[in-house]
Scaffold this active site. Structure first.
Site, short mmCIF file in Angstrom:
data_model
loop_
_atom_site.label_atom_id
_atom_site.label_comp_id
_atom_site.label_asym_id
_atom_site.label_seq_id
_atom_site.Cartn_x
_atom_site.Cartn_y
_atom_site.Cartn_z
N GLY A 131 -42.16 90.01 11.62
CA GLY A 131 -41.78 89.84 13.02
C GLY A 131 -42.91 89.34 13.91
O GLY A 131 -42.74 89.24 15.13
N ASP A 162 -41.79 97.18 6.80
CA ASP A 162 -40.94 97.58 5.67
C ASP A 162 -40.04 98.77 6.01
O ASP A 162 -40.46 99.71 6.66
CB ASP A 162 -41.81 97.97 4.48
CG ASP A 162 -42.44 96.76 3.82
OD1 ASP A 162 -42.48 95.69 4.47
OD2 ASP A 162 -42.90 96.89 2.68
N ASP A 206 -44.23 85.89 1.71
CA ASP A 206 -44.76 87.08 2.37
C ASP A 206 -46.21 86.85 2.83
O ASP A 206 -47.09 86.59 2.01
CB ASP A 206 -44.68 88.23 1.35
CG ASP A 206 -44.87 89.59 1.98
OD1 ASP A 206 -45.26 89.64 3.16
OD2 ASP A 206 -44.64 90.59 1.28
C1 GAL Z 1 -44.29 93.65 1.55
C2 GAL Z 1 -42.88 93.23 1.91
C3 GAL Z 1 -41.96 93.94 0.94
C4 GAL Z 1 -42.30 93.53 -0.46
C5 GAL Z 1 -43.75 93.79 -0.76
C6 GAL Z 1 -44.18 93.24 -2.10
O1 GAL Z 1 -45.19 93.06 2.41
O2 GAL Z 1 -42.59 93.55 3.23
O3 GAL Z 1 -40.61 93.64 1.27
O4 GAL Z 1 -41.98 92.18 -0.64
O5 GAL Z 1 -44.58 93.24 0.22
O6 GAL Z 1 -45.53 93.50 -2.38
#
Ligand code: GAL
Length: 735
Positions: free
Chosen positions: A534, A555, A491
């Site tokens: 994306g 999200d 991420d």
């Molecule tokens: C976001 C991600 C989520 C989750 C979260 C965890 O950026 O899109 O799916 O993984 O971080 O902190």
């Protein structure tokens, strides 16, 4: 003075006073950047851009922008709001959704903030906010112009304030009264449905009144049940519970509205929900082999594959054609071992029980490509957020093994929240105290024939503020390999602070290419899932940069606007999906979700949930269940165990559906399947029942003579049907 009057007049169109609520959706200005002076009421924001609160700032000229931004608006708050309210103590400011963190100023005074998970505005997640302001707070100017300024920090992906409801109202007697509808429906004989609902409050006020409910058929408007109870009395610590049953004559969803009327104040509070209906036929007693028909493993790497099969237990498994180095556990159906020589090995699975025998042809593809069909699994995030721990993961694994693995589900993925705050003396990543033994946990997951996933960020910190992999890519990949990890979600998060301000394509690819190299050094296959929302049209280069899947969006959350907004917006990325590399429009929001320790039933209606699973299967998206696996109710299980629907997701061709028809009130999506077949989703995007059809003469149906309803597992005479509001008819067609 005169200037103020003109200003007030100008503001009038932005006020929408409706039943004690003032909409503050319009009139906002937006500025990217950060400056403490922007909270001042007298600040001149006339040079700022007009903000649209229906969309994130990425869609308002600030593509790929993460960081600070401010929104400002003016509003007159009439004292009549206070006068008409029973309780006059405080005013509520509701912001539909803030992405990610915020500080809110009223006339220059900070009245509330959401500082992310760990108290730092640069860490955390988006969500709705509701701030209470005492009526006598000097910052609040009754009957005068008030300036609301919102300072936002966007950690990644979409940013800003956007969503449906932005409003101001008094915190009245019904504030803090909640309908607890979290109990599951129970299913009796002959279409009987039953449920207990509760009225709860944290207020000391003694509520006493009537609770009524009305069940209606959304197709005809007919009232199925209307009922009232007179003694709906409750107060803090002493909720009111009501059990009711009713007969649903057809397999469809009904609407329920509950209304509580408090006698003393005359105020009311209502809540709506829909009723579930089961479409997936019960599993038969005879053996049936489900799931994908192929699986990829790299030469010399461990094979771990559970043959998904249903039927009366015990089941006995046999595999013909197993190459040297592999063995199958006859009673569990788990294939393990190592194959060194690349090649496509044709296997035949045979599963037997007292009721008969099933066989299935399968290809074990030993070669460079893994993740040949979209991953089917569970991820902790949408359920538990950062409160995930060892026990919750074990529960998920046990439940998956007992109830879902027989339909092809196989990954147990831990999202953010497992990492420690600092590395050990050798620079090795370590777990926090919620995960006392990661290797032991992984061994347990593997013993069930399931695979284990983990999460990290290329930045110094994850989105939840834990330790990321920055400058430790090799170390971490090796540790994952040692633990037995099979899947990594990576991420972007705080990598935004490392990458240049306006990253170009190379900057965006860089951290993923670095980790790709590191993963290649690990001792096992690790599916690589990109999460960078994306950016830079990742679907165009994700495969070439070594990803097995990549998020195409910010999200998801458990609302129709979020799910449908994402799901029906995937056509642009569709051509880039294929075996080994899939678009990921984010995880599933069915069942009990919560993003933290408190779980609630998904806010999607039951028809919206059928749409969600159908659409994500058509999109060849990874299907990652995001619910509390310890409490999977009958409806959710029906959603996740329909083998004909799962077969659409797991089709060996690996194609993603294309948007074939897009109308204001319905859409049709078509996915090419192997053996010349197709899957077709007819989606009702409107609020009303409608018949949706694809005529036999349509080019998409040319030569196709057999039509089958995938959810009901029944043949059809036409690709046509009455579809419920926000619902779907999912059809497979063959020649
Ligand atoms: C976001 C991600 C989520 C989750 C979260 C965890 O950026 O899109 O799916 O993984 O971080 O902190």
């Amino acid at each position: 003075m005169k200037k103020n009057l003109i200003l007030l007049l100008l503001l009038v169109p932005f006020l929408n006073v409706n039943a004690q609520r003032i909409s503050i959706k319009k009139g906002w200005k937006l500025m990217i950047g950060d400056n403490p002076e922007w909270s001042a009421p007298g600040f001149n924001d006339s040079g700022w851009q007009t903000a649209d609160l229906n969309r994130p700032w990425e869609q308002q000229g600030h593509q790929n922008y993460d960081g600070f931004g401010w929104y400002r608006t003016h509003v007159v708050i009439p004292s009549s709001l206070k006068e008409k309210a029973f309780l006059k103590d405080s005013l509520l400011l509701n912001l539909a959704s803030v992405d990610d963190n915020d500080e809110v100023f009223l006339n220059g005074t900070l009245i509330g903030k959401y500082g992310g998970h760990r108290g730092n505005i640069k860490e955390g997640h988006y969500g709705p906010r509701s701030y209470k302001i005492a009526s006598n707070n000097p910052a609040l100017l009754w009957d005068k112009d008030n300036v609301i300024a919102v300072r936002i920090y966007d950690t990644g992906g979409d940013g800003g304030i956007y969503g449906e409801k932005f409003e101001i109202h008094m915190a009245d007697i019904m504030e803090g009264v909640e309908y607890n509808t979290s109990a599951d429906f129970s299913y009796g004989d002959k279409n009987m449905l039953g449920k207990t609902i509760k009225l709860e409050t944290k207020n000391v006020y003694k509520y006493a009144g009537t609770l009524s409910l009305k069940v209606t058929d959304p197709e005809t408007g007919a009232v199925i049940l209307s009922k009232t109870t007179d003694n709906a009395n409750f107060t803090k610590g002493s909720p009111f519970s009501w059990w009711f049953t009713f007969n649903t004559s057809q397999k469809k969803s009904y609407n329920i509205i509950y209304t509580f009327h408090d006698k003393k104040t005359g105020t009311e509070i209502s809540e709506t929900e829909t009723t579930p209906y089961i479409l997936t036929p019960a599993v038969g007693l005879a053996p049936r082999i489900n799931g994908a028909s192929t699986f990829g493993v790299r030469p010399g790497h461990e094979v771990l594959f559970l043959i998904p099969a249903t039927g009366l237990t015990p089941l006995t498994y046999k595999v013909a054609g197993l190459p040297a180095g592999l063995k199958v556990d006859k009673s569990k159906g788990i294939i393990t071992g190592v194959v060194n020589k690349a090649g496509n090995y044709p296997l035949t699975f045979t599963v037997t029980n007292r009721k008969g025998t099933a066989t299935k042809k399968f290809v074990l593809a030993i070669g460079d490509k893994i993740g040949l069909t979209p991953a089917l699994g569970w991820n902790s995030w949408n359920a538990w957020g950062l409160s995930v721990n060892d026990e919750k993961v074990r529960t998920a694994a046990r439940e998956m093994s007992e109830r879902l693995a027989s339909h092809g589900w196989s990954y147990i993925n831990i999202d953010d929240g497992w990492e420690a705050d600092s590395r050990d003396a050798n620079g090795k990543i370590v777990t926090n105290n919620k995960f006392p033994d990661m290797k032991g946990l992984t061994d347990y997951v593997h013993s069930l024939g399931l695979r284990m996933g983990i999460y990290s960020s290329p930045g110094p910190r994850t989105c939840g503020g834990y330790l990321g992999s920055y400058q430790h890519d090799d170390d971490d990949a090796i540790t994952y390999g040692d633990w037995g990890i099979d899947y990594l979600k990576y991420d972007w998060c705080s990598y935004g602070e490392i990458a240049p301000n306006h990253p170009d394509l190379d900057d965006m690819k860089k951290p993923y290419l670095v980790m790709r190299k590191s993963l290649d050094k690990a001792s096992r296959d690790i599916l690589f899932s990109y999460c960078q929302y994306g950016m830079g049209d990742v679907w165009k280069w994700g495969a070439e940069a070594g990803g097995n899947s990549w998020r195409t969006t910010g999200d998801i959350t458990d609302t129709w606007s979020s799910m449908s907004g994402i799901g029906f917006n995937q056509d642009k990325a569709a051509p880039y999906a294929g075996p080994g590399h899939f678009n990921d429009p984010d995880m599933l929001v069915v069942g009990k979700v919560g993003w933290g320790p408190t779980i609630h039933n998904t806010r999607l209606t039951f028809d919206e949930q059928y749409t969600h699973i159908s659409l994500w299967s058509l999109l060849a998206s990874p299907l990652l269940i995001g619910c509390d696996m310890g409490h999977v109710d009958r409806f959710t299980l029906n959603l996740l165990t329909n083998d004909e629907v799962i077969a659409i997701s797991q089709d060996a061709l690996g194609k993603e559906a294309r948007q074939y028809v897009k109308k204001d009130d319905y859409q049709i999506w078509v996915k090419q399947l192997s053996n010349g077949r197709k899957a077709i989703g007819l989606f009702n995007t409107s609020d009303k029942y409608q018949t949706i059809s694809l005529p036999k003469s349509d080019a998409a149906l040319k030569g196709f003579t057999k039509y089958r309803d995938a959810w009901r597992q029944q043949n059809l005479t036409a690709v046509s049907g009455k579809v419920a509001p926000h619902g779907v008819l999912l059809v497979t067609v063959s020649k």
